[in-house]
Motif scaffolding. Sequence first.
Motif, PDB file in Angstrom:
ATOM      1  N   ASP A 281      44.383  25.722  40.225  1.00 46.33           N
ATOM      2  CA  ASP A 281      44.026  26.732  39.236  1.00 46.33           C
ATOM      3  C   ASP A 281      43.479  28.020  39.846  1.00 46.33           C
ATOM      4  OD1 ASP A 281      41.643  25.367  39.950  1.00 46.33           O
ATOM      5  OD2 ASP A 281      40.702  25.876  38.039  1.00 46.33           O
ATOM      6  N   PHE A 282      43.666  29.102  39.075  1.00 44.73           N
ATOM      7  CA  PHE A 282      43.401  30.448  39.559  1.00 44.73           C
ATOM      8  C   PHE A 282      42.712  31.300  38.509  1.00 44.73           C
ATOM      9  CE2 PHE A 282      47.409  28.789  41.134  1.00 44.73           C
ATOM     10  CZ  PHE A 282      47.177  28.774  42.504  1.00 44.73           C
ATOM     11  N   VAL A 283      41.862  32.194  38.975  1.00 44.36           N
ATOM     12  CA  VAL A 283      41.416  33.330  38.191  1.00 44.36           C
ATOM     13  C   VAL A 283      42.209  34.528  38.693  1.00 44.36           C
ATOM     14  CG1 VAL A 283      39.512  34.912  37.724  1.00 44.36           C
ATOM     15  CG2 VAL A 283      39.112  32.450  37.704  1.00 44.36           C
ATOM     16  N   VAL A 284      43.009  35.130  37.820  1.00 43.03           N
ATOM     17  CA  VAL A 284      43.860  36.255  38.192  1.00 43.03           C
ATOM     18  C   VAL A 284      43.251  37.543  37.630  1.00 43.03           C
ATOM     19  CG1 VAL A 284      46.183  37.232  38.129  1.00 43.03           C
ATOM     20  CG2 VAL A 284      45.876  34.737  38.134  1.00 43.03           C
ATOM     21  N   ILE A 285      43.043  38.520  38.497  1.00 44.20           N
ATOM     22  CA  ILE A 285      42.484  39.807  38.099  1.00 44.20           C
ATOM     23  C   ILE A 285      43.525  40.880  38.374  1.00 44.20           C
ATOM     24  CG2 ILE A 285      40.637  41.478  38.466  1.00 44.20           C
ATOM     25  CD1 ILE A 285      38.938  39.127  39.558  1.00 44.20           C
ATOM     26  N   ASP A 286      43.956  41.570  37.336  1.00 39.00           N
ATOM     27  CA  ASP A 286      44.928  42.649  37.483  1.00 39.00           C
ATOM     28  C   ASP A 286      44.176  43.955  37.721  1.00 39.00           C
ATOM     29  OD1 ASP A 286      46.974  44.477  37.399  1.00 39.00           O
ATOM     30  OD2 ASP A 286      47.952  43.608  35.647  1.00 39.00           O
ATOM     31  N   ALA A 287      44.137  44.389  38.982  1.00 42.38           N
ATOM     32  CA  ALA A 287      43.411  45.597  39.367  1.00 42.38           C
ATOM     33  C   ALA A 287      44.365  46.722  39.749  1.00 42.38           C
ATOM     34  CB  ALA A 287      42.468  45.284  40.532  1.00 42.38           C
ATOM     35  N   ARG A 288      45.570  46.698  39.165  1.00 36.43           N
ATOM     36  CA  ARG A 288      46.536  47.751  39.511  1.00 36.43           C
ATOM     37  C   ARG A 288      46.159  49.094  38.899  1.00 36.43           C
ATOM     38  NH1 ARG A 288      52.035  44.904  37.849  1.00 36.43           N
ATOM     39  NH2 ARG A 288      50.616  43.908  36.345  1.00 36.43           N
ATOM     40  N   ASP A 289      45.507  49.091  37.753  1.00 40.00           N
ATOM     41  CA  ASP A 289      45.128  50.348  37.096  1.00 40.00           C
ATOM     42  C   ASP A 289      43.674  50.725  37.346  1.00 40.00           C
ATOM     43  OD1 ASP A 289      47.687  50.672  36.008  1.00 40.00           O
ATOM     44  OD2 ASP A 289      47.188  49.433  34.268  1.00 40.00           O
ATOM     45  N   ALA A 290      42.810  49.734  37.468  1.00 42.34           N
ATOM     46  CA  ALA A 290      41.380  49.986  37.700  1.00 42.34           C
ATOM     47  C   ALA A 290      40.922  49.114  38.863  1.00 42.34           C
ATOM     48  CB  ALA A 290      40.566  49.669  36.449  1.00 42.34           C
ATOM     49  N   PRO A 291      40.545  49.707  39.996  1.00 42.53           N
ATOM     50  CA  PRO A 291      40.167  48.921  41.183  1.00 42.53           C
ATOM     51  C   PRO A 291      38.995  47.983  40.912  1.00 42.53           C
ATOM     52  CG  PRO A 291      40.425  51.248  41.731  1.00 42.53           C
ATOM     53  CD  PRO A 291      40.462  51.155  40.239  1.00 42.53           C
ATOM     54  N   VAL A 292      39.033  46.815  41.540  1.00 40.23           N
ATOM     55  CA  VAL A 292      37.942  45.848  41.475  1.00 40.23           C
ATOM     56  C   VAL A 292      37.516  45.533  42.906  1.00 40.23           C
ATOM     57  CG1 VAL A 292      37.275  43.495  40.847  1.00 40.23           C
ATOM     58  CG2 VAL A 292      38.741  44.828  39.309  1.00 40.23           C
ATOM     59  N   GLU A 293      36.255  45.776  43.216  1.00 40.73           N
ATOM     60  CA  GLU A 293      35.754  45.456  44.548  1.00 40.73           C
ATOM     61  C   GLU A 293      35.575  43.946  44.666  1.00 40.73           C
ATOM     62  OE1 GLU A 293      31.997  46.371  47.573  1.00 40.73           O
ATOM     63  OE2 GLU A 293      31.964  47.097  45.508  1.00 40.73           O
ATOM     64  N   MET A 294      36.149  43.364  45.720  1.00 41.01           N
ATOM     65  CA  MET A 294      36.033  41.931  45.899  1.00 41.01           C
ATOM     66  C   MET A 294      35.482  41.634  47.292  1.00 41.01           C
ATOM     67  SD  MET A 294      36.207  39.157  44.301  1.00 41.01           S
ATOM     68  CE  MET A 294      36.958  39.947  42.855  1.00 41.01           C
ATOM     69  N   THR A 295      34.347  40.974  47.323  1.00 41.97           N
ATOM     70  CA  THR A 295      33.735  40.546  48.566  1.00 41.97           C
ATOM     71  C   THR A 295      33.800  39.030  48.658  1.00 41.97           C
ATOM     72  OG1 THR A 295      31.550  40.311  47.559  1.00 41.97           O
ATOM     73  CG2 THR A 295      32.134  42.501  48.456  1.00 41.97           C
ATOM     74  N   ARG A 296      33.499  38.492  49.832  1.00 44.50           N
ATOM     75  CA  ARG A 296      33.482  37.040  50.008  1.00 44.50           C
ATOM     76  C   ARG A 296      32.475  36.393  49.055  1.00 44.50           C
ATOM     77  NH1 ARG A 296      34.957  34.019  54.752  1.00 44.50           N
ATOM     78  NH2 ARG A 296      34.328  31.844  54.489  1.00 44.50           N
ATOM     79  N   ALA A 297      31.288  36.998  48.945  1.00 42.07           N
ATOM     80  CA  ALA A 297      30.249  36.425  48.086  1.00 42.07           C
ATOM     81  C   ALA A 297      30.658  36.472  46.623  1.00 42.07           C
ATOM     82  CB  ALA A 297      28.934  37.175  48.297  1.00 42.07           C
ATOM     83  N   ARG A 298      31.265  37.564  46.185  1.00 40.08           N
ATOM     84  CA  ARG A 298      31.677  37.677  44.783  1.00 40.08           C
ATOM     85  C   ARG A 298      32.790  36.685  44.463  1.00 40.08           C
ATOM     86  NH1 ARG A 298      32.697  43.446  41.954  1.00 40.08           N
ATOM     87  NH2 ARG A 298      30.429  43.270  41.771  1.00 40.08           N
ATOM     88  N   ALA A 299      33.765  36.579  45.355  1.00 39.54           N
ATOM     89  CA  ALA A 299      34.858  35.626  45.120  1.00 39.54           C
ATOM     90  C   ALA A 299      34.324  34.203  45.033  1.00 39.54           C
ATOM     91  CB  ALA A 299      35.896  35.746  46.237  1.00 39.54           C
ATOM     92  N   ARG A 300      33.393  33.861  45.920  1.00 42.63           N
ATOM     93  CA  ARG A 300      32.806  32.516  45.891  1.00 42.63           C
ATOM     94  C   ARG A 300      32.046  32.276  44.598  1.00 42.63           C
ATOM     95  NH1 ARG A 300      30.528  32.808  50.497  1.00 42.63           N
ATOM     96  NH2 ARG A 300      28.443  33.411  49.790  1.00 42.63           N
ATOM     97  N   ALA A 301      31.329  33.281  44.119  1.00 46.99           N
ATOM     98  CA  ALA A 301      30.565  33.139  42.882  1.00 46.99           C
ATOM     99  C   ALA A 301      31.478  32.978  41.672  1.00 46.99           C
ATOM    100  CB  ALA A 301      29.651  34.347  42.703  1.00 46.99           C
ATOM    101  N   ILE A 302      32.557  33.726  41.618  1.00 45.11           N
ATOM    102  CA  ILE A 302      33.511  33.604  40.517  1.00 45.11           C
ATOM    103  C   ILE A 302      34.157  32.221  40.512  1.00 45.11           C
ATOM    104  CG2 ILE A 302      35.720  34.447  39.613  1.00 45.11           C
ATOM    105  CD1 ILE A 302      34.882  37.236  40.668  1.00 45.11           C
ATOM    106  N   ALA A 303      34.484  31.699  41.713  1.00 41.32           N
ATOM    107  CA  ALA A 303      35.178  30.421  41.829  1.00 41.32           C
ATOM    108  C   ALA A 303      34.293  29.225  41.529  1.00 41.32           C
ATOM    109  CB  ALA A 303      35.765  30.286  43.237  1.00 41.32           C
TER     110      ALA A 303
END
Length: 268
Positions: A14-36
């Motif tokens: 399973d996945f969380v998919v973020i479409d950032a093609r129109d509005a950038p989303v900053e993704m760090t290791r810590a943020r990705a881990r927290a979302i997951a």
Amino acid sequence: MADRFIKMHGLGNDFVVIDARDAPVEMTRARARAIADRHTGIGCDQLVLLEPSSVADLKMRIFNADGGEVEACGNATRCVATLLGASAQIETAGGMLSVSRDDKQAHVAMGEPRFAWEQIPLAMPMATERMPVGWSGLEAPDAVNVGNPHIVFFVDNADAVDLGLIGPEIEVDPLFPQRVNVNIASVDRDNRLKLRVWERGAGLTQACGTGACATAVAAIRRKLVQSPVTVALPGGDLVIAWAPGEPIRMTGPATRVFDGETDWSRFG
């Protein structure tokens, strides 16, 4: 304004998919881990970030549940193909991928597999077919890079191996400077493999698309099966087609589970 995401899965991976093609989303290791995180976040095996590309229709970035960014994910690619609903070229850190979608399944051309020891990569030169190494009774594996590194063991019964115990050990072995995905496979019947995967940075998963590709390629090289190969994973089946000198072609389902909204600042 709320930030939007899409929850998807490919055979239970399973996945969380973020479409950032129109509005950038900053993704760090810590943020990705927290979302997951499945208890305090949204929960997923991998986070998928879609961004603009100057060389393809879009760029796909993939973060494992531990926050580490990785090169490729076959199940995630099928999910993106399902979202797009049309043929497309996708830029990834593991190479360029071609995707398409029909009424029932997604199709991905994963590129050609790589076998040279430095392409896996390994820490030292050695043959990558029937490698002269072993761990706890698992011996003579094959190594294949399909956009990310995999090691494949063929055994009589894939279910009999305690992959939850041995997988973490092999993943971080010094032989693999970028760590490795661990695949345990057995021949189920003609042109059908049973597969379990310890995924680098994610652990035991219901399905691993790149693992299915790597395992099918290794089995074809060993002449255990012929293309196309059905790979049976805990979450369901994938069909893998490959011939030497050609790209790997993967076919299988992907499911859009729900759409959601949140605020990414909540996750650091």
